[in-house]
Design a protein around this motif. Structure first.
Motif, PDB file in Angstrom:
ATOM      1  N   TYR A  35       0.836   4.041  -2.892  1.00  0.00           N
ATOM      2  CA  TYR A  35       0.476   5.418  -2.566  1.00  0.00           C
ATOM      3  C   TYR A  35       1.546   6.385  -3.071  1.00  0.00           C
ATOM      4  O   TYR A  35       1.254   7.382  -3.743  1.00  0.00           O
ATOM      5  CB  TYR A  35       0.299   5.552  -1.047  1.00  0.00           C
ATOM      6  CG  TYR A  35      -0.043   6.951  -0.603  1.00  0.00           C
ATOM      7  CD1 TYR A  35      -1.350   7.416  -0.715  1.00  0.00           C
ATOM      8  CD2 TYR A  35       0.937   7.798  -0.100  1.00  0.00           C
ATOM      9  CE1 TYR A  35      -1.673   8.717  -0.326  1.00  0.00           C
ATOM     10  CE2 TYR A  35       0.629   9.083   0.292  1.00  0.00           C
ATOM     11  CZ  TYR A  35      -0.683   9.542   0.173  1.00  0.00           C
ATOM     12  OH  TYR A  35      -0.994  10.819   0.559  1.00  0.00           O
ATOM     13  N   ALA A  36       2.815   6.034  -2.764  1.00  0.00           N
ATOM     14  CA  ALA A  36       3.917   6.916  -3.185  1.00  0.00           C
ATOM     15  C   ALA A  36       3.951   7.022  -4.712  1.00  0.00           C
ATOM     16  O   ALA A  36       4.155   8.113  -5.276  1.00  0.00           O
ATOM     17  CB  ALA A  36       5.236   6.367  -2.649  1.00  0.00           C
ATOM     18  N   ALA A  46       1.439   6.655  -6.831  1.00  0.00           N
ATOM     19  CA  ALA A  46       0.301   7.427  -7.330  1.00  0.00           C
ATOM     20  C   ALA A  46       0.508   8.922  -7.088  1.00  0.00           C
ATOM     21  O   ALA A  46       0.196   9.761  -7.930  1.00  0.00           O
ATOM     22  CB  ALA A  46      -0.982   6.960  -6.643  1.00  0.00           C
ATOM     23  N   ARG A  47       1.087   9.281  -5.938  1.00  0.00           N
ATOM     24  CA  ARG A  47       1.248  10.696  -5.582  1.00  0.00           C
ATOM     25  C   ARG A  47       2.413  11.334  -6.332  1.00  0.00           C
ATOM     26  O   ARG A  47       2.348  12.502  -6.717  1.00  0.00           O
ATOM     27  CB  ARG A  47       1.532  10.827  -4.071  1.00  0.00           C
ATOM     28  CG  ARG A  47       0.387  10.429  -3.202  1.00  0.00           C
ATOM     29  CD  ARG A  47      -0.661  11.486  -3.121  1.00  0.00           C
ATOM     30  NE  ARG A  47      -0.168  12.711  -2.515  1.00  0.00           N
ATOM     31  CZ  ARG A  47      -0.870  13.809  -2.385  1.00  0.00           C
ATOM     32  NH1 ARG A  47      -2.097  13.836  -2.836  1.00  0.00           N
ATOM     33  NH2 ARG A  47      -0.370  14.885  -1.821  1.00  0.00           N
ATOM     34  N   PHE A  83       0.838  -1.197   0.000  1.00  0.00           N
ATOM     35  CA  PHE A  83       0.000   0.000   0.000  1.00  0.00           C
ATOM     36  C   PHE A  83       0.879   1.255   0.000  1.00  0.00           C
ATOM     37  O   PHE A  83       0.640   2.202  -0.770  1.00  0.00           O
ATOM     38  CB  PHE A  83      -0.918  -0.004   1.235  1.00  0.00           C
ATOM     39  CG  PHE A  83      -1.634   1.298   1.448  1.00  0.00           C
ATOM     40  CD1 PHE A  83      -2.746   1.619   0.671  1.00  0.00           C
ATOM     41  CD2 PHE A  83      -1.187   2.218   2.388  1.00  0.00           C
ATOM     42  CE1 PHE A  83      -3.398   2.835   0.843  1.00  0.00           C
ATOM     43  CE2 PHE A  83      -1.831   3.431   2.558  1.00  0.00           C
ATOM     44  CZ  PHE A  83      -2.944   3.736   1.787  1.00  0.00           C
ATOM     45  N   ALA A  84       1.917   1.266   0.868  1.00  0.00           N
ATOM     46  CA  ALA A  84       2.796   2.445   0.960  1.00  0.00           C
ATOM     47  C   ALA A  84       3.448   2.713  -0.396  1.00  0.00           C
ATOM     48  O   ALA A  84       3.539   3.864  -0.848  1.00  0.00           O
ATOM     49  CB  ALA A  84       3.850   2.211   2.042  1.00  0.00           C
ATOM     50  N   GLU A  85       3.856   1.629  -1.069  1.00  0.00           N
ATOM     51  CA  GLU A  85       4.520   1.792  -2.362  1.00  0.00           C
ATOM     52  C   GLU A  85       3.524   2.317  -3.414  1.00  0.00           C
ATOM     53  O   GLU A  85       3.836   3.244  -4.168  1.00  0.00           O
ATOM     54  CB  GLU A  85       5.108   0.457  -2.803  1.00  0.00           C
ATOM     55  CG  GLU A  85       6.034   0.648  -3.977  1.00  0.00           C
ATOM     56  CD  GLU A  85       6.643  -0.659  -4.457  1.00  0.00           C
ATOM     57  OE1 GLU A  85       6.588  -1.660  -3.725  1.00  0.00           O
ATOM     58  OE2 GLU A  85       7.164  -0.639  -5.588  1.00  0.00           O
TER      59      GLU A  85
END
Ligand SMILES: C[S@@+](CC[C@H](N)C(=O)[O-])C[C@H]1O[C@@H](n2cnc3c(N)ncnc32)[C@H](O)[C@@H]1O
Length: 285
Positions: free
Chosen positions: A232-233, A235-236, A228-230
């Motif tokens: 999210y980063a 996508a942002r 998820f963290a990967e």
């Protein structure tokens, strides 16, 4: 017990496992816990039950301490729950652990009968000897022979060594079904350092549910959280995420390897075949 928000990051593979237990799962203890015989590791097991199992384990561990024992060296004391229970039951405890994350748990203790040394067993120095040396799930963190010889040098004549933890066959192959703990290479090695077994208890089936819980926590929570963290980063900020992946590719591979190894180690079926979990009270000759 208060825990600061930011704990130093784990620096080695073994620290990583301990960090996961204290800082991610937030368990109050680092040992496996003790489940009633016949408890099946299924979906109903949760972290609250695990806390109770850990409390049962500590209580059971204390029952192995002979009544005349007053002074104890708790080697690899983790976050201090065994040391606290031992002090509460009238013992004077010297606790050692080299992990920076563990030191602060002891700093926050208000317990005059516990003295903590931020030290490895290999480098620990003491002017006196102890009635009992405790290796609770710590004997695998240092060379076995060095640990046994150091214990022999630090225990008083006629004192005890109490070891609780996981053992493997000499070739790390599966144990035969009729294997006896007394035949472990570790028990033979202990005899060479002057320790004779007084009491042996095989509790492999009583710790397996914990192994299964940790296994599930890795695949159901830790790995999805990392993905998820990967995501999210990416996508942002796709470019920064790409650059980071490039810069941290070695660490990324290392983390993936540690997780694979941890998942394998905590596979309950594999654990049953290849590990024995035992509590052994030795007397020093
Ligand atoms: C799995 S934890 C067990 C903690 C505790 N005894 C318990 O039962 O909850 C292993 C402990 O051994 C410590 N340790 C690691 N390397 C060590 C070494 N070389 N000498 C002494 N302790 C060590 C770790 O920091 C940790 O405190």
């Amino acid at each position: 017990m208060r825990i600061s928000r930011h704990s130093p990051a784990p620096s080695t593979e073994l620290n990583f496992e301990l960090y996961f237990v204290t800082e991610v799962l937030k368990l109050p203890s680092l040992h496996y816990g003790y489940w009633d015989a016949g408890t099946e590791p299924d979906d109903r097991l949760d972290l609250d039950e695990m806390r109770s199992a850990q409390a049962r384990f500590t209580e059971r561990l204390l029952s192995f301490v002979p009544p005349e024992v007053k002074t104890i060296l708790d080697v690899g004391a983790g976050i201090g729950d065994n040391a606290r229970a031992l002090a509460r039951s009238g013992h004077r405890v010297t606790a050692i652990s080299p992990d920076r994350n563990h030191e602060r748990y002891f700093e926050e203790l208000d317990e005059p009968d516990i003295v903590f040394h931020p030290s490895t067993f290999e480098t620990f120095e003491s002017s006196g000897s102890f009635d009992l040396i405790l290796f609770c799930e710590s004997h695998r963190y240092f060379d076995r022979r060095v640990g046994l010889e150091r214990a022999a040098g630090l225990v008083r004549p006629g004192g005890y060594l109490l070891v609780s933890g996981m053992f493997q066959n000499s070739d790390e192959k599966p144990f035969p079904g009729d294997f006896e703990i007394a035949d472990l290479p570790y028990v033979r090695m202990a005899a060479e350092s002057g320790f004779v077994p007084l009491e042996i208890s095989d509790i492999t089936s009583n710790v397996v549910p914990t192994v299964a819980i940790v296994h599930r926590a890795i695949s159901d929570f830790l790995e999805p959280a990392l993905r998820f963290a990967e995501a999210y980063a990416t996508a942002r900020s796709p470019w920064k995420a790409r650059l980071l992946r490039l810069l941290l590719s070695r660490q990324d591979k290392e983390l993936a390897r540690i997780l694979r190894k941890l998942r394998r180690k905590t596979d309950p079926e594999r654990f049953r075949e290849r590990y024995r979990y035992a509590t052994i009270l030795f007397a020093s000759r």
